[in-house]
Every structure is written in structure tokens, then in C-alpha cells.
Design an enzyme around this catalytic site. Sequence first.
Site, short mmCIF file in Angstrom:
data_model
loop_
_atom_site.label_atom_id
_atom_site.label_comp_id
_atom_site.label_asym_id
_atom_site.label_seq_id
_atom_site.Cartn_x
_atom_site.Cartn_y
_atom_site.Cartn_z
N HIS A 116 0.52 -0.78 -0.42
CA HIS A 116 0.01 0.18 -0.23
C HIS A 116 0.90 1.64 -0.05
O HIS A 116 1.99 1.56 0.58
CB HIS A 116 -1.21 0.15 1.35
CG HIS A 116 -1.79 0.77 1.18
ND1 HIS A 116 -3.25 1.03 0.71
CD2 HIS A 116 -2.09 2.20 1.73
CE1 HIS A 116 -3.71 2.76 0.96
NE2 HIS A 116 -3.19 3.00 1.31
N ASP A 152 -5.72 -2.69 3.77
CA ASP A 152 -5.27 -1.95 4.26
C ASP A 152 -4.80 -2.11 6.34
O ASP A 152 -3.48 -1.21 6.76
CB ASP A 152 -5.23 -0.44 4.32
CG ASP A 152 -5.14 -0.47 2.26
OD1 ASP A 152 -4.67 -1.71 2.00
OD2 ASP A 152 -5.47 0.66 2.29
C1 GRF Z 1 0.77 1.13 -6.69
O1 GRF Z 1 1.11 2.09 -6.49
C2 GRF Z 1 0.40 0.08 -5.67
O2 GRF Z 1 0.83 -0.17 -4.16
C3 GRF Z 1 -1.11 0.41 -5.22
O3 GRF Z 1 -1.11 0.59 -6.69
C4 GRF Z 1 -0.26 0.71 -7.02
C5 GRF Z 1 0.30 0.12 -8.40
O4 GRF Z 1 1.30 0.20 -9.05
N1 GRF Z 1 -1.25 -0.05 -4.45
P1 GRF Z 1 1.85 -1.04 -11.15
O5 GRF Z 1 0.78 -1.46 -11.69
O6 GRF Z 1 2.57 -1.65 -9.56
O7 GRF Z 1 2.42 -0.05 -11.19
#
Ligand code: GRF
Length: 220
Positions: A116, A152
Amino acid sequence: MNRPAHPPRTLAVLVSGTGSNLQAILEASRSGKLPLEPALVVSDRAQAPALDRARQQGVPAFSLERETFPSRSSWESALCEKLDQYRPDLVAMAGFMRVLRAETVQHFAGRLLNIHPSLLPRHPGLHPHRRAIEEGDPEHGATVHLVIPEVDAGPRLARIRVPILPDDTELLLIERTKQAEHRLYPAVLAELASGRLAVTPDTVFWKGARLESPLEFPFS
Ligand code: GRF
């Protein structure tokens, strides 16, 4: 709760979108920095670029779109079934934009992780970067935690910090935090694979002792 019998060897990744965290995990695995075999990738969106990233690296990749199932529970049953076919030791959510039912979380208890983009327990849920800027936080970051039914809120394994700069926009902070996530997630998974870090459904262990507060990246 007793510690797991052996460190994990295989990994499933759940994605919904871009898959930059997935890419960081796959690259770490391919380079040997992360001794976990990526067993499969599952997306709830057929168009997710993350699926192409997985396929380009030869990792089995599947989409299970919620809209093609008659109910949430039938979709989640199909998701469990697909994952169970590959028997992954760990299931890592990486930008997976669905909240799973308690039954599904229970099915993977002690194996299901999420990243998260905030310093949990600050800013769980949506728009964490925007809220951090609006509330004048001096710093932001990302947290890897065990998934429990409450969003979360599961036991935290590790966090990484990034500064919030005076002229930051939400987009700038999202990008800076993502760069940090790409360092944190593979590193946490590598520690799990080494056995130094271990998880049960409700407890995190570090070097054999119960971890009371999350590790701070870089680990020592
Ligand atoms: C990341 O910031 C993750 O923490 C959040 O969604 C985003 C996903 O990014 N839950 P990606 O698809 O890994 O580029």
C-alpha cells in the site's frame, strides 16, 4: 502462532493495472536477487498491461474479469481455484484493485501480502498521496503488510520512506513513492524467501522473534 515450516519458494502475483511492481519483482527474480519462482500472474482486468509484462517473461498470466461472473462469490471462487492449481507459497497483491471477501482472505491466510502506498497506519484506502500532501505530512512511503479482511489493516512487515517536497503535486509524489515500492517489495519477498522474515496468519517474525513494529528499509 507457530512459524511456518519452511521458507516460501513460489509466488503468485495479483494485479489490475500497469504492473510496475510486478515488473520489479520479475526482474529481481530473473537476476537472482529474489530466490522465488513466479508461478503465475492473475489480473481482474483483461486489458491490464501487467499481463503482457508477465507473458513477456514467460510467466503464466490469466485474466478473470469480475463482470464475466454472475456474482462476487463465484468470481472469487474461480480466483481461488486458479491460484490453487499452481499451489503458490505466497500470493502478492501488487496494484490489485479489489477487496477480497473474508472467506477468500481466510483461504490464503498467512500467504497473502499487499503493498500500500503510504506509511500505514497513516492513510489506508484511496488517495493516500493526496491526503498526505493535504494534511501536511513531512514524509510519505509504502508498506508491505499481511492481508486481513479489514482493508490495509493487517500486520505490517516493512515500510520505506520518501520525503514530501515543498512543491510536490500528487503525481510527483505517486511517482517518487512507486520508485520506492520497486525497491521495497522485492526486498521483502527476498527476506521471506531467505527465512529471516516469516509470516503466519496473524504474526510477523524477523530473525526468529516476533516483529512488533515494521522493518524500515533498508533492512539490517
Ligand atoms: C502501487 O502504487 C501500489 O502500491 C498500489 O497501486 C499501485 C500499482 O502500481 N496499490 P503498478 O500497477 O504496480 O504500477
